[in-house]
Design a protein around this motif. Structure first.
Motif, mmCIF file in Angstrom:
data_model
loop_
_atom_site.group_PDB
_atom_site.id
_atom_site.type_symbol
_atom_site.label_atom_id
_atom_site.label_comp_id
_atom_site.label_asym_id
_atom_site.label_seq_id
_atom_site.Cartn_x
_atom_site.Cartn_y
_atom_site.Cartn_z
ATOM 1 N N ALA A 1 41.930 44.445 40.959
ATOM 2 C CA ALA A 1 42.929 43.737 41.770
ATOM 3 C C ALA A 1 42.664 43.940 43.257
ATOM 4 O O ALA A 1 42.785 43.006 44.057
ATOM 5 C CB ALA A 1 44.335 44.228 41.407
ATOM 6 N N CYS A 2 42.282 45.151 43.638
ATOM 7 C CA CYS A 2 42.017 45.448 45.052
ATOM 8 C C CYS A 2 40.826 44.650 45.567
ATOM 9 O O CYS A 2 40.879 44.061 46.654
ATOM 10 C CB CYS A 2 41.773 46.941 45.244
ATOM 11 N N PHE A 3 39.749 44.613 44.793
ATOM 12 C CA PHE A 3 38.556 43.878 45.221
ATOM 13 C C PHE A 3 38.794 42.373 45.201
ATOM 14 O O PHE A 3 38.225 41.646 46.021
ATOM 15 C CB PHE A 3 37.357 44.263 44.347
ATOM 16 N N ALA A 4 39.628 41.901 44.279
ATOM 17 C CA ALA A 4 39.973 40.478 44.264
ATOM 18 C C ALA A 4 40.736 40.108 45.537
ATOM 19 O O ALA A 4 40.458 39.073 46.160
ATOM 20 C CB ALA A 4 40.812 40.149 43.026
ATOM 21 N N ALA A 5 41.688 40.945 45.930
ATOM 22 C CA ALA A 5 42.441 40.689 47.158
ATOM 23 C C ALA A 5 41.517 40.727 48.373
ATOM 24 O O ALA A 5 41.615 39.888 49.280
ATOM 25 C CB ALA A 5 43.561 41.720 47.304
ATOM 26 N N TYR A 6 40.608 41.699 48.389
ATOM 27 C CA TYR A 6 39.657 41.809 49.493
ATOM 28 C C TYR A 6 38.779 40.563 49.575
ATOM 29 O O TYR A 6 38.545 40.017 50.658
ATOM 30 C CB TYR A 6 38.794 43.055 49.306
ATOM 31 N N ARG A 7 38.298 40.124 48.405
ATOM 32 C CA ARG A 7 37.445 38.927 48.374
ATOM 33 C C ARG A 7 38.195 37.707 48.905
ATOM 34 O O ARG A 7 37.675 36.949 49.730
ATOM 35 C CB ARG A 7 36.964 38.656 46.957
ATOM 36 N N LEU A 8 39.410 37.508 48.429
ATOM 37 C CA LEU A 8 40.172 36.320 48.823
ATOM 38 C C LEU A 8 40.487 36.330 50.314
ATOM 39 O O LEU A 8 40.446 35.289 50.978
ATOM 40 C CB LEU A 8 41.448 36.237 47.992
ATOM 41 N N ALA A 9 40.795 37.509 50.857
ATOM 42 C CA ALA A 9 41.075 37.601 52.290
ATOM 43 C C ALA A 9 39.807 37.379 53.120
ATOM 44 O O ALA A 9 39.803 36.633 54.103
ATOM 45 C CB ALA A 9 41.678 38.964 52.619
ATOM 46 N N LYS A 10 38.724 38.023 52.706
ATOM 47 C CA LYS A 10 37.465 37.937 53.462
ATOM 48 C C LYS A 10 36.866 36.542 53.430
ATOM 49 O O LYS A 10 36.512 35.976 54.475
ATOM 50 C CB LYS A 10 36.463 38.950 52.904
ATOM 51 N N PHE A 11 36.777 35.980 52.230
ATOM 52 C CA PHE A 11 36.074 34.719 52.108
ATOM 53 C C PHE A 11 36.933 33.514 52.476
ATOM 54 O O PHE A 11 36.420 32.408 52.613
ATOM 55 C CB PHE A 11 35.470 34.593 50.718
ATOM 56 N N ASN A 12 38.239 33.697 52.650
ATOM 57 C CA ASN A 12 39.057 32.635 53.230
ATOM 58 C C ASN A 12 38.664 32.400 54.685
ATOM 59 O O ASN A 12 38.846 31.310 55.225
ATOM 60 C CB ASN A 12 40.543 33.013 53.171
#
Length: 257
Positions: free
Chosen positions: A126-137
């Motif tokens: 969940a943490c890495f998914a949130a990081y991915r979504l924030a970064k790659f947005n």
């Protein structure tokens, strides 16, 4: 009509929230019968959670399709989509892996000595998914393809695990009840979501075989795998997707979701 893409995105979030409820209401305990211990599970809610993830992925696909078709794309819709995705394809697979880890530990002799700290690594998904979504947005390099594995792919992969455990194709359930296999899966998925590696988008803009052969090949592999592999088709196609992305190294361009 203007709110239709947002309604579809919220439907994605609704399915993710339902999946969380199903996972939380899948009781598991150890019982003793005739001097022997048995692990007893009520698995049905977790399988319903898998179905909710599939529905969430469909809503996630159609919200972008409708937004592009009606020319209703907006920064608001993009942010709302990420908020929904972090639940449906971040938190939900993390909780599924948490339960799988718990089940794996419950089959061990020293189960009562196991701490929640042993299970906590599942939440890194969940943490890495949130990081991915924030970064790659905010990433300006993604247009026709992704950088790193998209969260819906991770969500669908993990959603197949409870069904594989239930139907046990090729005795794969044995591997999904091994704590070290599960820890490895968690580490690999976390890495793939944030890795600086181009990944294929499944959007087909034309019917040219030269432009789309990896996408067509994935569809063929999925259709051919279903009657042979059953629910194991999902991890098979996921692995093929990653390998094809590495082999073809798709180009990236200007920013999208």
């Amino acid at each position: 009509m203007k709110q239709l893409p947002n309604i579809l995105t919220l439907s994605n979030l609704f399915c993710g929230a339902l999946a969380v409820i199903f996972i939380l209401h899948a009781p598991q305990y150890i019982a003793e019968f005739n001097g022997a211990e048995y692990t007893i599970t009520n698995p049905e809610p977790v399988y319903w959670a898998s179905a909710m993830v599939v529905l969430a992925a469909l809503f996630d696909f159609f919200d972008g399709l409708v937004a592009r078709g009606l020319k209703l794309q907006s920064p608001f819709g993009k942010e709302l989509d990420s908020l929904a995705d972090v639940i449906s394809f971040g938190l939900v697979p993390a909780m599924m892996l948490f339960r799988l880890l718990r089940s794996a530990y419950m089959g061990m002799r020293d189960v009562f000595d196991v701490s929640y700290f042993n299970l906590a690594p599942a939440l890194l998904v969940a943490c890495f998914a949130a990081y991915r979504l924030a970064k790659f947005n905010l990433d300006t390099r993604q247009s026709d393809n992704f950088i790193g594995v998209p969260t819906p792919a991770v969500g669908l992969l993990v959603a197949s695990f409870p069904l594989i455990v239930l139907y046990n194709p090729f005795n794969l359930a044995h591997w999904l009840q091994n704590i070290w296999v599960l820890y490895t899966i968690i580490a690999v998925l976390c890495y793939l979501m944030v890795a600086e590696m181009p990944m294929l988008s499944l959007k087909i803009k034309n019917m040219s075989i030269a432009d789309n052969w990896p996408r067509f090949l994935l569809v063929i592999l999925a259709l051919a795998g279903i009657p042979v592999l059953g629910f194991a088709t999902v991890p098979f196609v996921f692995v093929c997707y990653v390998l094809l992305s590495v082999i073809t190294r798709p180009a990236t361009g200007n920013a999208v979701k």
